[in-house]
Design a protein around this motif. Structure first.
Motif, PDB file in Angstrom:
ATOM      1  N   GLU A  87    -109.658   1.698  86.691  1.00 46.82           N
ATOM      2  CA  GLU A  87    -110.192   2.886  85.579  1.00 46.82           C
ATOM      3  C   GLU A  87    -108.984   3.544  85.069  1.00 46.82           C
ATOM      4  OE1 GLU A  87    -113.340   4.725  83.594  1.00 46.82           O
ATOM      5  OE2 GLU A  87    -113.113   3.311  84.952  1.00 46.82           O
ATOM      6  N   ASP A  90    -107.395   0.557  82.646  1.00 46.89           N
ATOM      7  CA  ASP A  90    -108.097   0.064  81.578  1.00 46.89           C
ATOM      8  C   ASP A  90    -108.499   1.224  80.542  1.00 46.89           C
ATOM      9  OD1 ASP A  90    -107.937  -2.490  82.525  1.00 46.89           O
ATOM     10  OD2 ASP A  90    -109.737  -2.591  83.392  1.00 46.89           O
ATOM     11  N   HIS A  91    -108.551   2.500  81.115  1.00 44.11           N
ATOM     12  CA  HIS A  91    -109.038   3.503  80.339  1.00 44.11           C
ATOM     13  C   HIS A  91    -108.262   4.832  80.039  1.00 44.11           C
ATOM     14  CE1 HIS A  91    -112.764   1.196  81.571  1.00 44.11           C
ATOM     15  NE2 HIS A  91    -113.279   1.426  80.211  1.00 44.11           N
ATOM     16  N   ALA A  92    -107.867   5.222  81.211  1.00 53.39           N
ATOM     17  CA  ALA A  92    -107.040   6.472  80.997  1.00 53.39           C
ATOM     18  C   ALA A  92    -105.742   6.450  80.379  1.00 53.39           C
ATOM     19  CB  ALA A  92    -106.659   7.070  82.610  1.00 53.39           C
ATOM     20  N   PRO A  94    -104.611   3.576  78.506  1.00 53.05           N
ATOM     21  CA  PRO A  94    -104.749   2.996  76.833  1.00 53.05           C
ATOM     22  C   PRO A  94    -105.035   4.022  75.956  1.00 53.05           C
ATOM     23  CG  PRO A  94    -105.368   1.342  78.394  1.00 53.05           C
ATOM     24  CD  PRO A  94    -105.351   2.740  79.167  1.00 53.05           C
ATOM     25  N   ASN A  95    -106.276   5.018  76.574  1.00 55.21           N
ATOM     26  CA  ASN A  95    -106.941   5.922  75.626  1.00 55.21           C
ATOM     27  C   ASN A  95    -106.159   7.472  75.801  1.00 55.21           C
ATOM     28  OD1 ASN A  95    -108.522   4.157  74.865  1.00 55.21           O
ATOM     29  ND2 ASN A  95    -109.981   4.733  76.703  1.00 55.21           N
ATOM     30  N   GLN A  96    -105.049   7.522  76.606  1.00 54.88           N
ATOM     31  CA  GLN A  96    -104.419   8.876  76.669  1.00 54.88           C
ATOM     32  C   GLN A  96    -105.471   9.893  77.093  1.00 54.88           C
ATOM     33  OE1 GLN A  96    -100.895   9.331  76.298  1.00 54.88           O
ATOM     34  NE2 GLN A  96    -100.911   7.021  76.449  1.00 54.88           N
ATOM     35  N   ASP A  97    -106.333   9.456  77.903  1.00 56.70           N
ATOM     36  CA  ASP A  97    -107.261  10.542  78.529  1.00 56.70           C
ATOM     37  C   ASP A  97    -106.850  11.065  79.689  1.00 56.70           C
ATOM     38  OD1 ASP A  97    -109.492  11.723  79.456  1.00 56.70           O
ATOM     39  OD2 ASP A  97    -110.900  10.067  79.147  1.00 56.70           O
ATOM     40  N   THR A 319    -110.045  -7.880  82.053  1.00 56.66           N
ATOM     41  CA  THR A 319    -109.019  -6.603  81.801  1.00 56.66           C
ATOM     42  C   THR A 319    -107.877  -6.644  82.690  1.00 56.66           C
ATOM     43  OG1 THR A 319    -110.129  -5.199  83.065  1.00 56.66           O
ATOM     44  CG2 THR A 319    -111.000  -5.544  80.909  1.00 56.66           C
TER      45      THR A 319
END
Length: 632
Positions: A87, A90-92, A94-97, A319
């Motif tokens: 998580e 793949d998400h936090a 790349p998306n700067q979340d 991924t």
């Protein structure tokens, strides 16, 4: 489960004693386990049911259930780590979340903390169960062996008994705290990891299932080679330790100095030590080869997974996070999978471990307390041998045959005769060191077999030629007879035994260590310690088994004076080669071949001119010859 090994020797049956065996885990990290032939032979000779083993764990079933639950929970919680990692990648990131990143990082820390706490709790519970089972087995076995007759200890080597009480029972703890919990953890880890791997990528899972088996085969092959080298090294190391124990003990040093064999022993030790050189080098190289092989395997498997993830035919849009998470899962699958492959071997080894313990626990108690003991208080001390016959187990002839003797309370019975005539055997029947084959030994008209052993031990005291002392202080050696004895009572007993002045001349008085087997004391001094112990118990019947035969004349007189003090007012049975020490006995019985040839007072037997008269004349001739030699 646990395995055991014997260095350089095949295990002998317990009745004759076998080599000491030290339990060790079946296979180490990356080590394959093999069934020990000794374990297989043990189970064939003494089968053990799993129900009986389970009975040991039954009182702790709730704790064990909690332990298994904690293992499953820890493994399940740990499986969240690769998914959180995916998580993040793949998400936090790349998306700067940031919010998602903080949640995932917090959960990663929480997972680590939770598994750590669960691990500590699991270890505490499992170790507690193991220690409880070990304590129960150890105390039961010790108490059971204490009840065995002297024949058992004659047949069995002391090292074998020690091994059962220490090594084998320590292995029981390993079964619970290490092997059993490890097996449960391995099962949970393997099953959970496979499920998680399938959830991440079924394609990479299939590749892993193809790659892992040959990797395990290579690792086990190399580990087998290392085991063989290590076994040879352990055998050589056992020989080295054996030489050290034999040569550098107090008895070994004394023997070497008196025989002048020190240089030869040093040469022998040098040869053995030199032989360790090549084996140590080979063992280290084998270990390095094993580590090198494992390193290659651990590097090759992820590399193949990266290759599969990079090829269009097998990637299927995988991924980076999935690949990293999968690689982490697969990397933790290798060792638990190898551990599961050894379960059968570990089960055999652990069952053999319990078999060895149960083998001794199942030994029959030949001399035991009667079912309904006769009250035995206010003992006067009248001793009677009523047509007593005794034969040692396995012997073809009787050691004692048809002996009938009486000694009144407070009287003195002397047993004389040549070596092997049955004197010591007959006297050993009074404290029930052996039980009669037929007839009866009675004290105050009560068959000693009908008396509780503790009551009989309180009524009958024995002072033998060889006085065994503990490696403890003088006071502790005396208190072995009566733990509740006061310092004043100990001193009074020592004074009566002509021991007090000897003790007070020691550096720390009664707190002085007597040394291994009492080597600080001379033979006569050790005898006086034994006499003082007997005085502390205050028995009504006293058995003196050649208590002065190995002493010089001066020491014998000192010890005899102490014995005379002890014997006053007690029924005394004396075994003696020196007839001058028993000439005043109320009854003298001459034994030959286990039978009583004649009995009577010194005067009566001399007048009869029989066997005793011949012994007396022979003894006088020997003493005159010794006196002439000393005078010359």
């Amino acid at each position: 489960m646990t395995s055991t090994q014997t260095s350089g020797a095949r295990r002998a049956p317990a009745a004759t004693g076998g080599p000491s065996r030290s339990p060790r885990p079946a296979g180490g990290r990356g080590e394959p386990a093999r069934r020990d032939p000794a374990d297989v032979a043990q189970l064939a000779e003494h089968p053990v049911s799993y129900r009986r083993i389970g009975g040991l764990f039954a009182p702790h079933v709730r704790r064990l259930f909690v332990v298994v639950s904690l293992i499953v929970s820890s493994s399940a919680i740990g499986l969240a780590t690769p998914f959180l990692t995916r998580e993040i990648i793949d998400h936090a990131l790349p998306n700067q979340d940031v919010a998602l990143l903080l949640r995932c990082v917090g959960l990663l820390i929480a997972v680590a903390a939770a598994t750590a706490v669960i691990g500590v709790l699991q270890t505490w519970l499992a170790t507690g169960v193991g220690q409880r089972i070990m304590h129960d087995l150890r105390t039961r076995l010790f108490a059971h062996l204490q009840r065995q007759d002297l024949g058992f200890f004659t047949r069995t080597r002391a090292g074998e008994v020690t091994s059962r009480l220490t090594n084998d029972i320590a292995g029981v703890q390993g079964v619970v705290t290490s092997s059993a919990t490890s097996a449960a953890a391995n099962v949970t880890t393997v099953v959970g990891s496979l499920v998680a791997m399938l959830a991440l990528s079924w394609r990479l899972t299939l590749i892993s299932l193809v790659v892992v088996p040959p990797a395990i085969w290579v690792s086990r092959k190399v580990a087998h080679m290392r085991r063989e080298v290590t076994a040879r090294r352990q055998t050589a190391l056992a020989d080295l330790h054996g030489q050290i124990d034999e040569s550098l003990s107090i008895s070994g040093i004394t023997l070497a100095k008196t025989l002048g064999s020190g240089p030869a022993l040093a040469d022998r030790f040098t040869t053995t030590s030199r032989g360790m050189y090549a084996l140590e080098v080979a063992a280290q190289l084998a270990g390095r080869w094993r580590m090198a092989t494992m390193s290659i395997i651990f590097a090759a498997i992820p590399a193949l997974l990266y290759l599969a993830a990079g090829l269009p035919a097998t990637s299927a849009g995988m991924t980076i996070g999935t690949l990293v998470a999968f690689t982490a899962l697969q990397g933790g699958l290798f060792r638990p999978l190898m551990g599961l492959l050894d379960v059968g071997v570990q089960l055999t080894a652990s069952t053999a471990l319990f078999s060895r313990l149960f083998e001794h626990l199942d030994l029959p108690v030949l001399i035991d307390d009667p079912t309904d003991p006769v009250p035995f208080a206010d003992v006067r001390g009248e001793v009677a041998f009523d047509d007593v016959t005794f034969r040692y187990p396995g012997a073809e002839t009787d050691a004692v045959s048809g002996v009938t003797l009486r000694v009144p309370a407070g009287g003195h019975l002397a047993l004389v005769g040549a070596t092997g005539s049955g004197k010591t055997t007959l006297s050993s029947l009074v404290p029930r060191l052996h039980d009669v084959t037929s007839g009866a030994v009675r004290i105050d008209g009560v068959d000693v077999r009908d008396v509780a052993l503790a009551d009989l031990a309180a009524a009958v005291g024995v002072v033998s030629q060889e006085s065994y002392l503990l490696h403890a202080s003088v006071a502790d050696n005396l208190r072995a007879a009566r733990p509740d004895a006061t310092d004043a009572e100990i001193e009074a007993a020592a004074r009566a035994a002509r021991l007090h002045d000897v003790v007070m001349a020691l550096p720390e008085g009664y707190d002085t260590l007597v040394g291994a087997r009492g080597h600080r004391f001379s033979g006569g001094e050790r005898q006086r310690v034994a006499i003082a112990r007997t005085l502390l118990r205050d028995p009504r019947v006293l058995v003196l088994d050649e208590a002065t035969s190995a002493l010089d004349n001066t020491t014998e007189r000192a010890v005899q004076e102490a014995l005379d003090v002890v014997a006053r007012g007690r029924t005394t049975i004396t075994i003696a080669h020196r007839l001058t020490t028993v000439r005043d006995a109320d009854v003298i019985a001459v034994l030959d071949g286990g039978e009583v040839l004649e009995q009577g007072t010194h005067t009566e037997l001399l007048a009869a001119g029989g066997a005793y008269a011949r012994l007396w004349r022979d003894a006088g001739a020997v003493e005159q010859s010794v006196d002439s030699t000393l005078a010359a």
